[in-house]
Design an enzyme around this catalytic site. Sequence first.
Site, mmCIF file in Angstrom:
data_model
loop_
_atom_site.group_PDB
_atom_site.id
_atom_site.type_symbol
_atom_site.label_atom_id
_atom_site.label_comp_id
_atom_site.label_asym_id
_atom_site.label_seq_id
_atom_site.Cartn_x
_atom_site.Cartn_y
_atom_site.Cartn_z
ATOM 1 N N ARG A 1 0.871 -1.174 0.000
ATOM 2 C CA ARG A 1 0.000 0.000 0.000
ATOM 3 C C ARG A 1 0.912 1.229 0.000
ATOM 4 O O ARG A 1 1.933 1.236 0.693
ATOM 5 C CB ARG A 1 -0.882 0.014 1.261
ATOM 6 C CG ARG A 1 -1.845 1.170 1.278
ATOM 7 C CD ARG A 1 -2.598 1.322 2.606
ATOM 8 N NE ARG A 1 -3.514 2.463 2.543
ATOM 9 C CZ ARG A 1 -4.015 3.085 3.603
ATOM 10 N NH1 ARG A 1 -3.724 2.671 4.806
ATOM 11 N NH2 ARG A 1 -4.827 4.116 3.447
ATOM 12 N N HIS A 2 0.528 2.254 -0.764
ATOM 13 C CA HIS A 2 1.320 3.494 -0.760
ATOM 14 C C HIS A 2 1.561 3.954 0.674
ATOM 15 O O HIS A 2 0.776 3.656 1.575
ATOM 16 C CB HIS A 2 0.585 4.585 -1.541
ATOM 17 C CG HIS A 2 -0.794 4.819 -1.003
ATOM 18 N ND1 HIS A 2 -1.012 5.544 0.149
ATOM 19 C CD2 HIS A 2 -1.989 4.358 -1.394
ATOM 20 C CE1 HIS A 2 -2.291 5.537 0.427
ATOM 21 N NE2 HIS A 2 -2.928 4.809 -0.494
ATOM 22 N N GLY A 3 2.588 4.749 0.861
ATOM 23 C CA GLY A 3 2.905 5.262 2.199
ATOM 24 C C GLY A 3 1.938 6.364 2.620
ATOM 25 O O GLY A 3 0.972 6.673 1.909
#
Length: 437
Positions: free
Chosen positions: A68-70
Amino acid sequence: MMYSFKLAIIFILITVAYSENCTDGKDILEHHLSTKTPYRLVANKEDIEIKNEAIKGCLPHKIWMVIRHGTRNPSAAFIEKMNDRLPEIRTLILENNPEPTEFLRQSDLYAFEKWKSKLQTTDEKKLTHEGEDEMLELAERMQARFPNILRPVYSNTSYYFKYTATHRTKASAKFFASGLFGRHIVKDVWFPKPVKNDPTLRFYKLCPRWQSEVKNNPDTFFERKKFEESDHMLTIINSVNNALNLDDELDLDDIYLMYLTCAFETAWNKKTKSPWCSVFSMETVRGLEFAEDLKYYYRDGYGYEVTYKQACKMLSDVISYFENKSEYPKAIAYFTHSGTLLKLLAHLGLYKDDEHLKHTHYGSNSHKWRVSKIDAFGSNIALVLYKCQSKYKVTVLHQENVMKLPNGEEFTDFSKFKKLYKDSVNECLFDEICSVQ
Ligand SMILES: *[C@@H]1O[C@H](CO)[C@@H](O)[C@H](O)[C@H]1NC(C)=O
Ligand SMILES: *[C@@H]1O[C@H](CO)[C@@H](O)[C@H](O)[C@H]1NC(C)=O
Ligand SMILES: *[C@@H]1O[C@H](CO)[C@@H](O)[C@H](O)[C@H]1NC(C)=O
């Protein structure tokens, strides 16, 4: 005598200083920020330990990751609320609390006075500095654990990275690559052109049945709604108003706005405490977190079969990658979204509760599907294929922890792994699963 007395004092001081930091096992507010939890609060930064004798004769052979993106900025709609409604609430708080109280210390009041929203709607959902660090550090730790597959020298054949058509996943991929190869090399890293509604990375966007029966179906949010209408929630709303010397000026929407701002600001700033967190007790954050657990359980988790069945798309991708005789690429990493990670977790049978999560389960907090833990920013699932003398074995990592699979094993023969999930490989009839009846 005097000497040992001094030593004793020093020892006590050190112990006090140490225990202040030591949050292990202690319940703190930061562990209840639901899907806006920063990765640093859930990551396993230690070694990965596979407790199995068989590991001795094996070497990591390939790795497949979904990330998942940060940590990011909020949506435009949320930023508008931060800019319009939060200053009004701040004024209410300051007007009604001219002096420090049991709930608001002088430093909290001071932090409210100084508080400003720094975002504009054009900043929406951008990866933040914290998100960059999350990706860099995740890459560094994974490389330290798997040096023979995550080599520090970039090669287009050894690595395959892909991100969805969004700024935050693209930036996440670049910072992850920076963590592996150094920031000067990133410009040479090849990324395929992202596609809108990527059939692997964002399969659910192409699943009409899930869209209509789950995502856009009000029934999906029935349990959450029941919880919001319960006495527990009424108590939460009253207690927040009371703590701030207000009557009933703050409604549930306000309280969610304050809770999520507390979460975002905690994620963005490692060092400073958000004043919006100071208005919550442990009891209130646990309640708000539980409402979020109910939402994600039914929308992206075990609530409906179609939700997790469609994630066979991802599992068949990793299995065909592991089955491929080619040694390359050594590593695949997909940069994507919460909706992908959660559906894959449920597909793998992880964090499965014995019975469906219900609004009436509030209080015991013993359920496994807790989004603060499993769906923080930067959450990730990694499948590692090991090559042993006569066979291949697989381990699944989530947040860099070894997972016990539904067959009870942490390090399982690849052939057993395929049997365990045979329906998703042989029966990944995505179009059939997803057709509206
Ligand atoms: C405790 O936290 C402070 C500030 O975060 C840090 O400087 C210090 O080294 C920590 N102490 C221990 C014993 O971890
Ligand atoms: C990397 O490989 C892909 C095919 O997998 C190719 O399309 C691309 O041009 C290559 N990029 C570079 C920089 O060699
Ligand atoms: C196996 O991997 C290679 C290299 O990435 C690829 O060119 C080939 O199409 C793959 N084969 C199968 C059967 O997927």
